[in-house]
Scaffold this motif. Sequence first.
Motif, mmCIF file in Angstrom:
data_model
loop_
_atom_site.group_PDB
_atom_site.id
_atom_site.type_symbol
_atom_site.label_atom_id
_atom_site.label_comp_id
_atom_site.label_asym_id
_atom_site.label_seq_id
_atom_site.Cartn_x
_atom_site.Cartn_y
_atom_site.Cartn_z
ATOM 1 N N GLU A 146 0.814 -1.218 0.000
ATOM 2 C CA GLU A 146 0.000 0.000 0.000
ATOM 3 C C GLU A 146 0.847 1.269 0.000
ATOM 4 O O GLU A 146 0.341 2.363 -0.248
ATOM 5 N N HIS A 147 2.144 1.137 0.277
ATOM 6 C CA HIS A 147 3.047 2.289 0.217
ATOM 7 C C HIS A 147 3.611 2.493 -1.189
ATOM 8 O O HIS A 147 4.304 3.486 -1.427
ATOM 9 N N PHE A 191 -4.381 7.786 5.367
ATOM 10 C CA PHE A 191 -3.535 7.380 4.255
ATOM 11 C C PHE A 191 -2.465 8.418 3.952
ATOM 12 O O PHE A 191 -1.340 8.079 3.578
ATOM 13 N N MET A 196 0.468 6.226 2.335
ATOM 14 C CA MET A 196 -0.099 5.087 1.616
ATOM 15 C C MET A 196 -0.849 5.560 0.381
ATOM 16 O O MET A 196 -1.312 6.694 0.311
#
Length: 282
Positions: A146-147, A191, A196
């Motif tokens: 997700e990064h 996020f 992210m």
Amino acid sequence: MSLDIRADAPLPEAVGQFYDRFVALDPEALASNMHYGYWESPDDRRSLEAAGDQLTDLLARKLELGPGRRVLDLGCGVGGPAIRLARTTGAEVVGITISHEQSRVGQALVEKEGMADLVTVAHGDAMELSYPAGSFDAVMALEAIEHMPDRRTVLSNIARVLRPSGRVALTDFFERAPVPAHKKQAVDDYFTKFMMTWVGQIDAYPGIVRDAGLRLCSLSDISEQTIRRTFQQMPRSVEDRSRKQMDDRNSSEMDQLGAAATGLVDVWELGYLLLVAERPGQ
């Protein structure tokens, strides 16, 4: 919403700098590698740290690890899960992180724990893996993809470095249902603070896995076992660590990260998945 490259995705260098700073904020509790937890049932009373170990163990079982196996841990942090994998399975683990500070501290932790014969932590970029083709029997990406700005590129890189019949197990966020307007700010804040990329639907993954040259083994929604209780416990864990180990300025920054998690406790629309795939072959 697809899983293609995102225009708003943080650059790998920025993610590395964020985790460099995270190491500076929390220098005394690095071995715990605060990850999401996995609770088998509502009656499971494990702490966040113990539930995080349980999630690591779940991925290890999916990867079918054992002595003689070589594993690449993408986004390994300071090496806590990598050390646990090696200890519990006997596999050799190579961990890479985009953070120079995490790689430095992680390798020191490996040596302190007496695991240098099985575990290595180094600086590396999952978007540009430098290992030769077929270098690994398995790849783990626990709270890492997700990064990264382009999941397609990451999965294609994974497929290249896997040996035939090698497996990958990864976790990722996804959108279980459209996030309503009154909850979206909390999700966006989280996020953004944690560097992210935003999520797509779980149904997008099979096609991306296939296009990367992998065969999907399983794709599971594990939200009920992970998300809410992690966000309930994470702020308390962050607060405990910050009060014990940090000066007021660093403590305030860590508390802001904890507060971002608090805002997601009731966002059931945000989901968490576990994907297992393999490279075809014998």
